[in-house]
Every structure is written in C-alpha cells, then in structure tokens.
Design a protein around this motif. Structure first.
Motif, mmCIF file in Angstrom:
data_model
loop_
_atom_site.group_PDB
_atom_site.id
_atom_site.type_symbol
_atom_site.label_atom_id
_atom_site.label_comp_id
_atom_site.label_asym_id
_atom_site.label_seq_id
_atom_site.Cartn_x
_atom_site.Cartn_y
_atom_site.Cartn_z
ATOM 1 N N ASN A 263 0.827 -1.217 0.000
ATOM 2 C CA ASN A 263 0.000 0.000 0.000
ATOM 3 C C ASN A 263 0.857 1.260 0.000
ATOM 4 O OD1 ASN A 263 -2.497 1.366 0.023
ATOM 5 N ND2 ASN A 263 -2.432 1.589 2.249
ATOM 6 N N LEU A 264 1.841 1.310 -0.896
ATOM 7 C CA LEU A 264 2.738 2.457 -0.964
ATOM 8 C C LEU A 264 2.254 3.543 -1.918
ATOM 9 C CD1 LEU A 264 6.238 0.678 -0.982
ATOM 10 C CD2 LEU A 264 4.886 1.469 0.970
ATOM 11 N N TRP A 265 1.283 3.238 -2.771
ATOM 12 C CA TRP A 265 0.841 4.237 -3.748
ATOM 13 C C TRP A 265 0.314 5.518 -3.104
ATOM 14 C CZ3 TRP A 265 2.707 4.443 -8.258
ATOM 15 C CH2 TRP A 265 3.005 3.293 -8.987
ATOM 16 N N PRO A 266 -0.454 5.476 -2.017
ATOM 17 C CA PRO A 266 -0.889 6.748 -1.409
ATOM 18 C C PRO A 266 0.285 7.640 -1.001
ATOM 19 C CG PRO A 266 -2.210 4.942 -0.580
ATOM 20 C CD PRO A 266 -1.092 4.325 -1.370
ATOM 21 N N MET A 267 1.386 7.039 -0.586
ATOM 22 C CA MET A 267 2.576 7.802 -0.220
ATOM 23 C C MET A 267 3.159 8.496 -1.455
ATOM 24 S SD MET A 267 5.949 6.239 1.666
ATOM 25 C CE MET A 267 6.415 5.199 0.260
ATOM 26 N N TYR A 268 3.310 7.757 -2.536
ATOM 27 C CA TYR A 268 3.858 8.347 -3.758
ATOM 28 C C TYR A 268 2.898 9.377 -4.351
ATOM 29 C CZ TYR A 268 7.063 4.401 -3.359
ATOM 30 O OH TYR A 268 7.980 3.498 -2.906
ATOM 31 N N ASN A 269 1.621 9.097 -4.290
ATOM 32 C CA ASN A 269 0.635 10.038 -4.826
ATOM 33 C C ASN A 269 0.620 11.356 -4.055
ATOM 34 O OD1 ASN A 269 -0.124 8.208 -6.793
ATOM 35 N ND2 ASN A 269 -1.839 7.387 -5.597
ATOM 36 N N ALA A 270 1.131 11.332 -2.820
ATOM 37 C CA ALA A 270 1.236 12.556 -2.022
ATOM 38 C C ALA A 270 2.539 13.301 -2.307
ATOM 39 C CB ALA A 270 1.140 12.214 -0.544
ATOM 40 N N GLY A 271 3.283 12.835 -3.302
ATOM 41 C CA GLY A 271 4.535 13.490 -3.657
ATOM 42 C C GLY A 271 5.713 13.095 -2.801
ATOM 43 N N LEU A 272 5.569 12.030 -2.034
ATOM 44 C CA LEU A 272 6.629 11.575 -1.132
ATOM 45 C C LEU A 272 7.383 10.428 -1.790
ATOM 46 C CD1 LEU A 272 4.566 11.726 2.164
ATOM 47 C CD2 LEU A 272 6.339 13.327 1.415
ATOM 48 N N ASP A 273 8.603 10.710 -2.235
ATOM 49 C CA ASP A 273 9.381 9.734 -2.992
ATOM 50 C C ASP A 273 10.882 9.827 -2.713
ATOM 51 O OD1 ASP A 273 9.973 12.122 -4.200
ATOM 52 O OD2 ASP A 273 8.939 11.668 -6.089
ATOM 53 N N GLY A 274 11.257 10.560 -1.643
ATOM 54 C CA GLY A 274 12.661 10.701 -1.287
ATOM 55 C C GLY A 274 13.342 11.925 -1.847
ATOM 56 N N THR A 275 12.611 12.772 -2.527
ATOM 57 C CA THR A 275 13.193 13.983 -3.116
ATOM 58 C C THR A 275 13.939 14.803 -2.057
ATOM 59 O OG1 THR A 275 11.500 14.102 -4.831
ATOM 60 C CG2 THR A 275 12.678 16.136 -4.319
ATOM 61 N N GLY A 276 15.165 15.189 -2.386
ATOM 62 C CA GLY A 276 15.966 16.026 -1.490
ATOM 63 C C GLY A 276 16.771 15.265 -0.461
ATOM 64 N N GLU A 277 16.601 13.942 -0.372
ATOM 65 C CA GLU A 277 17.298 13.131 0.631
ATOM 66 C C GLU A 277 18.349 12.245 -0.030
ATOM 67 O OE1 GLU A 277 16.694 13.986 3.565
ATOM 68 O OE2 GLU A 277 14.774 14.994 3.308
ATOM 69 N N THR A 278 19.294 11.757 0.777
ATOM 70 C CA THR A 278 20.357 10.893 0.266
ATOM 71 C C THR A 278 20.457 9.634 1.121
ATOM 72 O OG1 THR A 278 21.626 12.775 -0.564
ATOM 73 C CG2 THR A 278 22.810 10.704 -0.280
ATOM 74 N N ILE A 279 20.446 8.499 0.439
ATOM 75 C CA ILE A 279 20.619 7.188 1.075
ATOM 76 C C ILE A 279 22.051 6.728 0.826
ATOM 77 C CG2 ILE A 279 19.882 4.772 1.097
ATOM 78 C CD1 ILE A 279 17.215 5.790 -0.175
ATOM 79 N N VAL A 280 22.741 6.324 1.884
ATOM 80 C CA VAL A 280 24.080 5.750 1.747
ATOM 81 C C VAL A 280 23.963 4.229 1.845
ATOM 82 C CG1 VAL A 280 26.423 5.652 2.673
ATOM 83 C CG2 VAL A 280 25.123 7.787 2.790
ATOM 84 N N ILE A 281 24.596 3.547 0.925
ATOM 85 C CA ILE A 281 24.642 2.083 0.935
ATOM 86 C C ILE A 281 26.103 1.672 1.071
ATOM 87 C CG2 ILE A 281 24.290 0.002 -0.444
ATOM 88 C CD1 ILE A 281 21.943 1.563 -1.801
ATOM 89 N N ILE A 282 26.389 0.827 2.045
ATOM 90 C CA ILE A 282 27.767 0.376 2.249
ATOM 91 C C ILE A 282 27.864 -1.109 1.932
ATOM 92 C CG2 ILE A 282 29.611 0.035 3.941
ATOM 93 C CD1 ILE A 282 28.796 2.608 5.256
ATOM 94 N N ASP A 283 28.743 -1.429 1.002
ATOM 95 C CA ASP A 283 28.984 -2.809 0.593
ATOM 96 C C ASP A 283 30.472 -3.045 0.421
ATOM 97 O OD1 ASP A 283 26.474 -4.236 0.371
ATOM 98 O OD2 ASP A 283 25.943 -2.870 -1.263
ATOM 99 N N ALA A 284 30.855 -4.316 0.321
ATOM 100 C CA ALA A 284 32.235 -4.685 0.035
ATOM 101 C C ALA A 284 32.367 -5.078 -1.432
ATOM 102 C CB ALA A 284 32.662 -5.847 0.929
#
Length: 672
Positions: A263-284
């Motif tokens: 049920n993630l569509w209501p979140m995206y439809n509200a314009g919430l998609d991570g805009t302006g934020e940064t995710i760091v992923i750490i791998d080897a």
C-alpha cells in the motif's frame, strides 16, 4: 661469571624460547573480554605465521565518556533539552573525541613497537595499526593462533591483550582478531540445494518475467512407485515448472507488485518519494556494472535513471566477488525502488573485513554523506570481542548524534542454531545504537490490484514428498527441515536499552522492524553476469534493509529535513496505531496433508508432521511446491523460523512489523 661450554646449547635454547613468546611484564595492564567466545568451540591450528601482516584496532577513551553516553540518551528521548538537537561531525569530535595527548601516546607506542598507523577516525575515538604478527604479539604480550570455524580460518589472539602503562586510561580496547562480515542476500533454493538460475533479459522483451501469483488454489497430487502410493493435497506454491514469461517459476515480485502489496501508492501520490534526501549504501567489493544494471532495472520498472546528479560511488568499485556483486545490485536497485527520487551514495569497501567495512562506515558518517545508511551484512555476535563492538558502537553513537539512522539486516538463519549449534544474533544489528531490520514473507491476491493477501514472519521449512527422478513417493517423507529465515533473538552482551519497551525480553532484542525478505517471495533484480545482463529473484534480510532505508529517507522528506531524524530504532517503540502493520501467526485450513500406503499399512501424514520442525511456531502456511531443476514435489512452509516466532505486538522475527506506507512516514515526521 663464565659459563661452561657444555651449558651453552641449553642456554641458547631457553633464550630462543623466551624470545618467541609475547613479552610479559609487570608494567602492563590486561584488557578483559577481548578474546572472541567462538574460539572455545573452534579448532586451534596453532601459532599464526609471525611474518604475516595483521591489523590492530584500538578504541580510545573519550575526553567526556559519561557526557557522551548521556548526550546520546538525551538526543533520543523526547522531552529532554537535547532531543534531536544534532551536532555536526566536527563538533562531535571536539566535544567527545579523545584528547590530543591520547593520540600522541598511541603514535609513540606504535613507533616504538614497529607498527604503522593506517587509520585514525575523524571522531578521534578509534585508531588502527598494522605490523607483523610477531610485532603485534610483542607489543600486546599476547600469542596469536589460527582458528578454524565453519570452514573459515581466522587469526585470533589466544589471551587478552595487555597495554603498557603509557596507554592506561587512554586506550579502552584492542581488537586483534581477523573478522569478516558476510552478506545477507539469499536466493530461492530448488530444495535439492541448487539456487534458481538467472534468466537472460532477452527471454522477455516486454519486461515481464517471473510469476507474481506465488500462492495458488489448493491442489492434489498422487504418486506411485517403489511399493508405495501417496496422495497429498493442500495449498499450491509457485508457477508450473513448464511456464515461460511472464510466469516463470517459482515466482518473483517486480516494483509495482511491492508498491501494491504494501500500500505504498498513497505515499507516492502525495509526492513523497525521497526527493531532497540521500541514502548511503555500504557494501564490500562492489559491482563495476551497477549503474548500467540499475538503469536497466529502472527502465523496466518505470523508475528514474541513475546519473551523476543522483548517484555517486565512493571507493574502488572493482567487483571481483560474485556474492557481494549480487548484494550491491540488490541494495542499490531496491533502495532506489522504494525512494525513486532520493540520491544514492554507494560506499564500497575494498574487502569484507572488519577494518575495511568499518572505515567505510566511518567515512559515510564523518562526511555526513546521507541521512540514512543501509548495511545488508553482519557477523555472529559471539565472533566479536568487546573492542570490535566498542569501535563500531562509537561510530554509531556519532551517527545518532549527527542525525543519521544506521540500519543493519539481522541475518538469514533464524536463531543461527542450524549454522553454529547454539543460538546467536548478528552484529552490528544487535548493537543498541543500530536499527535492526528483520524479514517477512508476502502473499499477493491473484487479482489485477494485487493487494496483500497475507504476510508471515520469514522462515521456511522443507519436506520432500515425491522424488522427481523416479516419480515415486518418499517413504517416509524426507524431512529436510529448516532452510532459512529472518535473524532475531536476544543479544548475548548488551543489556536492554531504556527505549526498547514492550518486548518482554531481558536484553537488547532483535529486530526492531521488518520488511520483505523471503527469497521464495523475493524480488527481481537485474545483474550483469559474464558480460550479459540477467534477471533473477533474490531475498534475505539484505532486501529488507535497503527497502526500510528507502522509506526512512521518505520520512525525512516528509519532515522537511536534510540533517536527519536520528536513529529509527529508538523511535519505533512509541509509534501510533496504524503506522506499522503487525505480523501475527497465520494459519490456513488448506495446509498440506496426505495419505501414504505401503506394504506395512496406510498412514496419515498431518500438516504439522510434514511441516516439522515447528518448535515454538504458533501458526504457519504450507504449500505443495515442485522444484524447477529437481522436478521433485515438496511441502514448503512459511512462518516457520527455527525457534523464533511471530505474535501480536513485538516479536523476534519481525519486531513491530512492517511499515504502513503513508501512515508510517507521517508518524515518523511528526516526531521531528
């Protein structure tokens, strides 16, 4: 005194023996709890090669240790004056790092003992030195041996290290042992032990590949041979093994399936998609084709492309390790899937050693590269020592202090008894300064909307019913038992944090939250293998961690902050109703059962017998499954996670449950 010649050989032998042992002097202080517990159940292969290089990591005394503990507690506690009053990394080092005299003392000690300083954490709380095994043994008055455990040979100090008087009060821990973290990605197994094979992209030019209808209507199968006849009936799992695209067996979810199921569509439809934020992923090791693979994945799933404005690689992304290449691919593609407009920084450590992954983490935090760090890896807590944990805890305390959430997956083998022979949890996920992410299984309705049909805690058992080679029923059914499941349980070393209320557990308990992880209800990824792009289905708590990191980035967007909201863990224990979907035991009247007849009589095979072992499981779903490579028939269970089990409220498989889309991000944003 002149020594008679006949005594010289004995004296020389004695001198050589003393010289080969670590120095023991009355001027040194022992640092306790710095021998990993796993050595007691490992094979001691004898002394390590004294000429080999080895790294030592030292934790340093904070200039304000009690103040640091209090600040980290206050910054996580609503109502205190410091709640969410985050520092900059530079200010954190100034307030809580080690004194300059401590850094100078370690440099002097290193030079005097033939050791080279390789790293100094910017927070001034951790330093690493490198030298020969012989030099380290002498410097810390400790023998170092090779130990073999679970097929891996590691160099470990036999006794607790000792430090010189010049370092007493300045150095609080010395980690010497080798330690390698493992990725938490797993593939669905055709239960003869073979993983499902990747499929060339060319097989489906329209971008539709695996079946999303993982769970089907009940079915009955009958088999005869070898003097026995058996009939089994119950739920059916997986597409028919002869099916082609878009229903390749057994099943796998694309991005739209996951959006609908959770049920993630209501979140995206509200314009919430991570805009302006940064995710760091750490791998080897990384994957040199990650950007091209992620962009093919994005094109198929309707996501924005990754380019120089929204994707950055830090470190040598050389690859060279197939397991970690798959891990890297999973992490990037599914963090991007959940937060499609967030930026991604992929921080690649050169190897999966403690030192390399630790300093990748240090770099991400010291440079505040993002508001959330996703880590889909870990190691057994009993393989760590207090100094390794102390070093990692220091940098995670810094992360909390500067507003960063650090997420770790909890592993893929339940209570880990099947791997170790005793219960254990994964570290760093078990740290009270990390957010531990467990796993679930997801079933979708076989309708156009594909809403959630049910979810269970992730845990799979398997029993073979019919041999695919002969077509004869197994007499009796072949109980293969537990395959894998979400990691969880109680820490062996950490007491219960004050914020972890509602668990009814005596110590730090895992996990805090969960999301999709079962490879049998796994997700599709695109990866380059031997020069060509393939699509495959993958899971593990390695999937849950980047997914949760994605929705945490969206919660930060909702809160309109790029500094961060601090750690997730301490905030998940006071969430409003409806923000997290509780994962409770799930039962069905159509669990697999059967009747087996042979020369000795007729026997009823109950659903609980076929699903064994069940331990404390309070409810499960079982289904008939035909393996694509073996053609054998199996009873495959869902919700059977070793001795771990789901229940109403917090549990040791899923924590509080799975994020409930818009309700979740709104509730977190309101905690700002």
């Amino acid at each position: 005194m002149k020594i008679p010649p006949r005594f010289l050989p004995c004296l020389l032998l004695a001198t050589a023996t003393v010289a080969s042992l670590p120095a023991q002097t009355a001027t040194k202080t022992v640092l306790p709890n710095n021998v990993p517990k796993f050595t007691a159940s490992s094979v001691d292969l004898g002394p390590a090669d004294p000429t080999q290089q080895i790294t030592v990591t030292m934790t340093l005394a904070s200039k304000n240790a009690s103040g640091l503990q209090q600040f980290v507690s206050d910054i996580r506690t609503p109502g205190t004056g410091s709640y969410h009053e985050f520092l900059t990394p530079a200010l954190f080092a100034t307030k809580y790092g080690a004194a300059d005299a401590t850094l100078t003392a370690v440099k002097t000690f290193a030079a005097a003992n033939g050791l080279t300083i390789t790293h100094t954490a910017p927070n001034k709380l951790v330093m690493s030195l490198r030298g020969t095994v012989a030099a380290v043994e002498n410097a810390f008055s400790v023998p170092i041996h090779n130990y073999k455990k679970n097929g891996e040979t590691l160099r470990v100090n036999v006794t607790n290290p000792q430090i010189s008087t010049s370092l007493v009060g300045k150095v609080t821990g010395v980690h010497i042992a080798d330690f390698n973290f493992k990725s938490h990605a797993v593939m669905p197994l055709d239960p003869n032990g073979k993983t499902q094979k990747p499929v060339p992209l060319s097989i489906s030019p329209h971008g539709l590949f695996f079946a999303s209808g993982c769970f089907r209507n009940p079915q009955t199968i009958t088999a005869s041979g070898g003097g026995a006849t058996a009939t089994y009936a119950g739920n059916r799992y997986g597409s028919d093994i002869t099916s082609g695209p878009p229903n390749l067996p057994p099943c796998g979810y694309d991005v739209a399936d996951v959006y609908a199921g959770y049920n993630l569509w209501p979140m995206y439809n509200a314009g919430l998609d991570g805009t302006g934020e940064t995710i760091v992923i750490i791998d080897a090791f990384g994957s040199p084709t990650i950007q091209a693979d992620a962009n093919t994945f994005s094109a198929i799933n309707g996501l924005p492309a990754l380019n120089s404005t929204n994707f950055q690689v830090v470190g040598a992304n050389a690859g060279g390790n197939a397991s970690w290449a798959g891990e890297t691919t999973l992490d990037v593609e599914w963090a991007h899937a959940i937060a499609p407009n967030a930026k991604i920084v992929l921080e690649v450590a050169p190897t999966n050693s403690f030192v390399d992954l630790f300093y990748a983490e240090v770099d991400a935090i010291a440079n505040h590269r993002g508001i959330v760090i996703s880590n889909s890896w870990g190691g057994f807590e009993t393989f760590t020592d207090s100094s390794l944990r102390g070093a990692f805890d220091f940098i995670m305390m810094e992360a909390i202090s500067v507003g960063i959430d650090v997420n770790f997956s909890t592993g893929d083998y339940g209570d880990n008894v099947s791997v170790l022979g005793y219960a254990d949890v994964q570290y760093p996920g078990s740290s009270p300064f990390a957010t531990a992410v467990g796993g679930t299984s997801l079933a979708l309705t076989n309708t156009k909307t594909k809403t959630m049909k049910f979810q269970t805690g992730w845990g799979n058992n398997i029993t073979r019913l019919v041999d695919g080679t002969t077509g004869a029923p197994d007499d009796p059914p072949l109980m293969e038992g537990f395959i894998f499941g979400a990691g969880g349980g109680n820490s062996n070393v950490y007491t219960k944090p004050s914020w972890q209320v509602g668990t009814n557990q005596p110590r730090r308990a895992l996990p805090d939250i969960a999301w999709l992880a079962d490879p049998y209800t796994g997700v599709e990824i695109i990866q380059t293998i031997s020069g060509s792009q393939y699509i495959e289905v993958i899971g593990g708590t390695s999937l849950a961690a980047p997914m949760f990191s994605g929705i945490w980035a969206i919660a930060n967007q909702k809160a309109n902050t790029t500094i961060g909201l601090g750690d997730a863990a301490s905030q998940l224990y006071s969430m409003p109703s409806g923000s997290i979907k509780d994962v409770v035991p799930f039962n069905t009247a159509n669990n697999v059962r059967g009747v087996l007849t042979d020369a000795y009589g007729t026997y009823e095979e109950s659903s609980t017998t076929l699903a064994a072992p069940l331990a404390y499981t309070r409810g499960f779903y079982s289904a008939l499954y035909q393996g694509a490579s073996s053609h054998s028939w199996y009873d495959l269970t869902f919700g059977t996670d070793s001795t771990l089990f789901t229940k109403q409220g917090w549990d040791n498989v899923t924590g509080w449950g799975t994020p409930n889309g818009l309700n979740f991000v709104t509730a977190i944003a309101n905690k700002k």
